[in-house]
Motif scaffolding. Sequence first.
Motif, PDB file in Angstrom:
ATOM      1  N   LYS A 121       0.831  -1.203   0.000  1.00  0.00           N
ATOM      2  CA  LYS A 121       0.000   0.000   0.000  1.00  0.00           C
ATOM      3  C   LYS A 121       0.868   1.257   0.000  1.00  0.00           C
ATOM      4  CE  LYS A 121      -4.227   1.559   2.033  1.00  0.00           C
ATOM      5  NZ  LYS A 121      -5.117   1.536   3.167  1.00  0.00           N
ATOM      6  N   GLU A 122       1.892   1.244   0.819  1.00  0.00           N
ATOM      7  CA  GLU A 122       2.787   2.405   0.911  1.00  0.00           C
ATOM      8  C   GLU A 122       3.573   2.573  -0.403  1.00  0.00           C
ATOM      9  OE1 GLU A 122       5.759   1.919   3.962  1.00  0.00           O
ATOM     10  OE2 GLU A 122       6.977   3.489   3.021  1.00  0.00           O
ATOM     11  N   ILE A 123       4.080   1.452  -0.923  1.00  0.00           N
ATOM     12  CA  ILE A 123       4.905   1.530  -2.133  1.00  0.00           C
ATOM     13  C   ILE A 123       4.065   1.910  -3.351  1.00  0.00           C
ATOM     14  CG2 ILE A 123       6.312   0.143  -3.733  1.00  0.00           C
ATOM     15  CD1 ILE A 123       7.415  -1.286  -1.210  1.00  0.00           C
ATOM     16  N   LEU A 124       2.865   1.336  -3.457  1.00  0.00           N
ATOM     17  CA  LEU A 124       2.028   1.642  -4.628  1.00  0.00           C
ATOM     18  C   LEU A 124       1.674   3.127  -4.692  1.00  0.00           C
ATOM     19  CD1 LEU A 124      -0.350  -1.460  -4.831  1.00  0.00           C
ATOM     20  CD2 LEU A 124       1.583  -0.908  -6.290  1.00  0.00           C
ATOM     21  N   GLY A 125       1.709   3.800  -3.553  1.00  0.00           N
ATOM     22  CA  GLY A 125       1.476   5.243  -3.537  1.00  0.00           C
ATOM     23  C   GLY A 125       2.597   6.011  -4.209  1.00  0.00           C
ATOM     24  N   LYS A 170      -7.755  10.966  -5.184  1.00  0.00           N
ATOM     25  CA  LYS A 170      -8.289  10.732  -3.835  1.00  0.00           C
ATOM     26  C   LYS A 170      -7.765   9.413  -3.283  1.00  0.00           C
ATOM     27  CE  LYS A 170     -12.378  13.603  -3.743  1.00  0.00           C
ATOM     28  NZ  LYS A 170     -13.821  13.663  -3.913  1.00  0.00           N
ATOM     29  N   ILE A 171      -7.736   8.388  -4.143  1.00  0.00           N
ATOM     30  CA  ILE A 171      -7.254   7.089  -3.666  1.00  0.00           C
ATOM     31  C   ILE A 171      -5.763   7.151  -3.354  1.00  0.00           C
ATOM     32  CG2 ILE A 171      -6.827   4.697  -4.407  1.00  0.00           C
ATOM     33  CD1 ILE A 171      -9.630   4.649  -5.358  1.00  0.00           C
ATOM     34  N   LYS A 172      -5.039   7.972  -4.123  1.00  0.00           N
ATOM     35  CA  LYS A 172      -3.599   8.097  -3.855  1.00  0.00           C
ATOM     36  C   LYS A 172      -3.344   9.085  -2.708  1.00  0.00           C
ATOM     37  CE  LYS A 172      -0.615   6.787  -7.351  1.00  0.00           C
ATOM     38  NZ  LYS A 172       0.412   7.169  -8.305  1.00  0.00           N
ATOM     39  N   ILE A 181      -6.032  -1.398 -12.940  1.00  0.00           N
ATOM     40  CA  ILE A 181      -5.860  -0.011 -12.475  1.00  0.00           C
ATOM     41  C   ILE A 181      -6.052   0.034 -10.964  1.00  0.00           C
ATOM     42  CG2 ILE A 181      -6.794   2.339 -12.536  1.00  0.00           C
ATOM     43  CD1 ILE A 181      -7.779   1.964 -15.250  1.00  0.00           C
ATOM     44  N   ILE A 182      -7.199  -0.451 -10.528  1.00  0.00           N
ATOM     45  CA  ILE A 182      -7.547  -0.316  -9.117  1.00  0.00           C
ATOM     46  C   ILE A 182      -6.621  -1.158  -8.230  1.00  0.00           C
ATOM     47  CG2 ILE A 182      -9.444  -2.042  -9.156  1.00  0.00           C
ATOM     48  CD1 ILE A 182      -9.541   1.265  -7.246  1.00  0.00           C
ATOM     49  N   SER A 183      -6.176  -2.311  -8.747  1.00  0.00           N
ATOM     50  CA  SER A 183      -5.297  -3.172  -7.942  1.00  0.00           C
ATOM     51  C   SER A 183      -3.902  -2.591  -7.798  1.00  0.00           C
ATOM     52  CB  SER A 183      -5.154  -4.551  -8.582  1.00  0.00           C
ATOM     53  OG  SER A 183      -6.389  -5.068  -8.866  1.00  0.00           O
ATOM     54  N   THR A 184      -3.524  -1.678  -8.691  1.00  0.00           N
ATOM     55  CA  THR A 184      -2.169  -1.131  -8.609  1.00  0.00           C
ATOM     56  C   THR A 184      -2.168   0.279  -8.002  1.00  0.00           C
ATOM     57  OG1 THR A 184      -2.359  -0.483 -10.925  1.00  0.00           O
ATOM     58  CG2 THR A 184      -1.189  -2.521 -10.469  1.00  0.00           C
ATOM     59  N   LEU A 185      -3.313   0.666  -7.452  1.00  0.00           N
ATOM     60  CA  LEU A 185      -3.372   1.905  -6.678  1.00  0.00           C
ATOM     61  C   LEU A 185      -3.227   1.508  -5.197  1.00  0.00           C
ATOM     62  CD1 LEU A 185      -6.299   3.804  -8.470  1.00  0.00           C
ATOM     63  CD2 LEU A 185      -3.897   4.431  -8.477  1.00  0.00           C
TER      64      LEU A 185
END
Lengths: 306, 240
Positions: free
Chosen positions: A70-74, A100-102, B82-86
């Motif tokens: 989660k942290e890295i994908l940001g 928003k998601i990021k 897309i959503i899985s890589t956010l």
Amino acid sequence: MLKATGLTKTYDNVKALDDVSFEIKQGDITGFLGPNGAGKTTTLRILTGYMIPDSGEITYNDKSLEPNSKEILGSIGYLPEENPLYGNLRVDEFLTYTAKIKNAYDLKELKEIADKCGLESVMTKTIDTLSKGFKQRVGFAKTLIGNPKFLIMDEPTEGLDPNQKEEILKLIKEIAKDKTIIFSSHVLSEVRQIANNVIIINRGKIVAQGNSDKLILKHFKNSLVTLRTDAPITKLNQELKKVKTVFAVDRKSKDRAKFSEYAITCSNPEETSLEIFKAISKNRWHLIELHSQSQGLEELFKELTK
Amino acid sequence: MKNVINITIKELKDYFISPIAYVVIAVFVVVVGILFAKDLFLNNQANIRPFFEIVPSILIIVIPSLTMRSWAEEKREGTLEIISTLPVSKVELILSKFISCLLFVVFLILLTFPIPLTLNLLGSPDNGVIVAGYIGLILISASYVTIGQFISINTQNQIVAFILSAIIIAVLYLFGEPQFLQVVPISLRSIFEALGLGAHFRSVARGVIDSRDILYYLSIIIILFYFINKSFERIRRKGS
């Protein structure tokens, strides 16, 4: 730094990736090359955590992807192959949603990204109604949201016309300053244009990685210089024997005006050309044509992915 | 939690953008209205019971028509990538898809509110039973949604997802029905009755909110969440 170690992936008993390892240093633009089906998309999907490898590890700045995803994908901006988008959303809705998601929703920043990607005129349009070029820009804009440190792009210019390709490549170069970029492509001219490093993959294995010029030098020790001159073969041979970089002199053809075409096999085409020119000038021979054929990325790619 | 809210809002918007949602709303309201009115005027009684007998059966068709697209479409369009890589955890994503669909179903159910209002105008029904019935409807709907979403994540074709979900929900619903139990060997009856989605709903709709019924629906939801998560992992292993 992005590091992949021992990635292996098997689909239906076929090894798509076989012990793939590489490193991409901070600030590098790396072209990920390989023929269709070589394992480029699989590797990039593993790098972004979308796909789980059978074995191997991915680390971003020494942090393992899986427990810290989660942290890295940001900190990653990812443009998948074929650029899937939520077609029923408007461009501004889609970019806002991603931001928003990021956790990076900033209207000013979104506007800047939209401007940079040339999306100002289509912000309120539904994505499905856009042309392929604009859709690609939307996908690209999405990858820039939140100022990610790592950009991973799977064939970012696929399906675009030459002008659009040029624009996207220019954009990648522009934003590259403080980012680590890896992009796959099978268009070698694009890679040569913007990448300072290449990774070549073939049948699931990395066959070369590093600076493209150094790789070319490493793989092709011999280059070719061709020339058309009236120098006699014996005398030309005598002159060029003294040049350290020359390995062989071959006469290809001779025309009626006593001009011959020669092929000189050498290690350094630039230095050899200079020495040839000096010899011709010293002996007052006539030179019609001098052409050095150094091996390029295309030849390297062909050689390694046979 | 923030991600759950953002994704839920986006998913809810998707439902309301889609023309299918409006067809579903219209069909649901009209069918429930007609069937209820028919019953009301035939029996001449201000009784909510027939309403709670009809709605779970109608939802067997309605809910799969909503869940069929939730995962299958993302897989088909490639947007799952897309959503899985956010920066979204898998649990947040699964939860958001569940909540958004359930909220839409709750909205649908709330559209039937004129029915208890009419009953209160015409007579004096037991409002405790009505409230319990609505709670039961939400619980049974939540289990329908998880079943539908589990099928959706395991298929790429929405029609297949719809048909399979409707069949599985219908079979699970029938398990506890008296007509079905009559053909089941006596030794197995209690097992089938305990498994039946409809039997537990009837118990709640009678106005008795038993912890066993709540536990039953929660178990279905949690078990299917686990399997949806496993299916998601399988997709990530396969890459499609």
